[in-house]
Scaffold this active site. Structure first.
Site, PDB file in Angstrom:
ATOM      1  N   HIS A   1      -3.224   4.666   4.643  1.00 19.60           N
ATOM      2  CA  HIS A   1      -2.590   3.797   3.652  1.00 19.60           C
ATOM      3  C   HIS A   1      -1.397   3.061   4.265  1.00 19.60           C
ATOM      4  CE1 HIS A   1      -1.412   2.825  -0.579  1.00 19.60           C
ATOM      5  NE2 HIS A   1      -0.213   2.760  -0.032  1.00 19.60           N
ATOM      6  N   GLU A   2      -0.517   3.813   4.904  1.00 22.48           N
ATOM      7  CA  GLU A   2       0.685   3.184   5.464  1.00 22.48           C
ATOM      8  C   GLU A   2       0.342   2.305   6.678  1.00 22.48           C
ATOM      9  OE1 GLU A   2       3.088   3.238   3.592  1.00 22.48           O
ATOM     10  OE2 GLU A   2       2.525   4.937   2.350  1.00 22.48           O
TER      11      GLU A   2
ATOM     12  N   HIS B   1      -0.310  -1.120   5.356  1.00 22.90           N
ATOM     13  CA  HIS B   1       0.943  -1.860   5.182  1.00 22.90           C
ATOM     14  C   HIS B   1       1.490  -2.310   6.535  1.00 22.90           C
ATOM     15  CE1 HIS B   1       1.480  -1.234   0.911  1.00 22.90           C
ATOM     16  NE2 HIS B   1       1.473   0.078   1.012  1.00 22.90           N
TER      17      HIS B   1
ATOM     18  N   GLU C   1      -0.228  -4.129  -1.260  1.00 22.12           N
ATOM     19  CA  GLU C   1      -0.996  -2.952  -1.667  1.00 22.12           C
ATOM     20  C   GLU C   1      -2.480  -3.142  -1.380  1.00 22.12           C
ATOM     21  OE1 GLU C   1      -0.929   1.020  -3.287  1.00 22.12           O
ATOM     22  OE2 GLU C   1       0.566  -0.313  -2.426  1.00 22.12           O
TER      23      GLU C   1
END
Length: 422
Positions: free
Chosen positions: A194-195, A198, A224
């Protein structure tokens, strides 16, 4: 322009109140004492209504205002739109209601069917993921997985923190973090993916334009979309684990020696209605956001009193997810956002999922060899596609226009629903 209409006294009051309220929220949540936090929430809501009123005139141009008058814009939307615009520029409550309505209509029966199947013993449990996974090996695997997706460790770092996050310090310095637990392999691994999403976005912004809009991310929703795309649409897929499962099983042979790729895939895609948003699975997550969106509208418009919030929260969870919190820490005090005054923030999480589904569907269509690439551990084609369609544009376009240009069509929840049905 957004800040100009706000008087200094209001800005100071918001800063002071939310700083103190976050401290009070921590104590109230710990002590299960909603009464302690409620006066702070009342004050924050009043200040946010004032902020919205100050900014309403500069939010929309004459055409937008005349349209609102023609459609009889309701009080809740009139208050919410200027706050929403902070996090997703150009987004409107009226459109969110349509998109979120489609999500609710598609997901509610799916979640109910899955819950019923689980009662009959159908579906995997998470047992394999709760065995012992050495933190040292998890760290090595996390760095390998991040690098394989394209995260540049010459221009970034992966460190340990209490709650995973990503921050872009500037060109050439993007920090991502995770939290390791030897009994929760999936928590750390998927938070890294997830990170990384980003982080890839931050690393893909035009470095020469840093400090200008072209060097900044388009919005929280678009940001997101990048994290959700890599975490869920890539990272929970069969193609991805065709490559990574043998590596993970070798790294943790004591815990996964008897595991199969099918069983492991079922475990990491397990669906079960729950009370806590940040622990929610991919299917039920958006229903957590819908509940918060509806409650924010009701609170800001005074349709719902803060005295009735805990019960209203519990009722919505029972109606939507079939679970009811036993205390306020599991209920309306579980998130920090309201204590920080972040009304209008929650919808960006679900918008990110909608955008991610559309982007991944279009990328799959444009890159016919994508599944085979991912099965070989090669994500370079997908990253190049995202660099071209999203990253390099920064804030050249408003968020909706950026996504619509990339997918060559309007914002649409159907690809997300189709993905979750599959």
């Amino acid at each position: 322009e957004r800040q100009r209409p706000l008087p200094q006294t209001l800005v100071e009051a918001l800063a002071q109140t939310t700083t103190n309220a976050q401290h009070e929220w921590v104590i109230a949540r710990r002590d299960l004492d909603y009464g302690r936090f409620r006066p702070w929430l009342d004050r924050i809501l009043e200040l946010k209504r004032q902020e919205s009123a100050c900014r309403r005139e500069c939010l929309a141009d004459e055409q937008d205002r005349s349209e609102s008058e023609r459609t009889g814009e309701d009080a809740a939307a009139a208050i919410y739109d200027p706050l929403l615009d902070d996090y997703e520029p150009g987004a409107r409550t009226s459109r969110l209601r349509v998109v979120f309505g489609e999500i609710r209509e598609g997901l509610t029966p799916l979640v109910a069917a899955i819950a019923e199947a689980r009662k009959r013993g159908v579906g995997a449990d998470a047992g394999w993921l709760r065995r012992r996974f050495s933190v040292d090996r998890q760290k090595m695997l996390a760095e390998s997985a991040a690098a394989a997706l394209g995260f540049d460790f010459d221009r970034g770092r992966l460190d340990v923190t209490e709650h995973p996050f990503c921050t872009g310090i500037g060109p050439g310095d993007v920090r991502i973090t995770t939290k390791y637990d030897e009994r929760r392999f999936d928590d750390a691994f998927f938070s890294v993916l997830h990170e990384v999403g980003h982080g890839l976005y931050e690393q893909g912004l035009p470095a020469a334009a840093w400090g200008s809009p072209l060097g900044e991310a388009a919005s929280l929703g678009v940001h997101e979309s990048q994290s959700r795309l890599w975490e869920n649409f890539v990272g929970r897929g069969r193609s991805y684990w065709s490559y990574w499962f043998p590596i993970v099983r070798r790294a943790f042979h004591e815990s996964l020696g008897d595991a199969s790729v099918d069983g492991f895939l079922a475990a990491v895609n397990r669906v079960e209605p729950s009370l806590i948003r940040i622990q929610a699975d991919e299917v039920t997550y958006n229903l957590h956001i819908l509940i918060r969106f509806e409650l924010e509208l009701a609170l800001l418009s005074t349709e719902l009193s803060t005295s009735d919030l805990p019960e209203a929260w519990a009722d919505k969870y029972a109606q939507t997810l079939g679970v009811r919190p036993s205390n306020v820490a599991e209920g309306c005090l579980q998130d920090v956002h309201w204590s920080a005054g972040l009304f209008g923030y929650f919808p960006t999480y679900s918008l990110g999922n909608v955008y991610a589904a559309q982007l991944f569907a279009k990328a799959t269509a444009d890159l016919p060899g994508l599944d085979a690439d991912l099965a070989r551990g090669d994500a370079s084609a997908l990253l190049a596609w995202l660099r071209d369609k999203i990253h390099r544009h920064g804030r050249r376009y408003p968020p909706t226009e950026l996504i619509e240009r990339a997918v060559e069509g309007p914002i649409d929840a159907r690809p997300l629903l189709a993905h979750l049905q599959r």
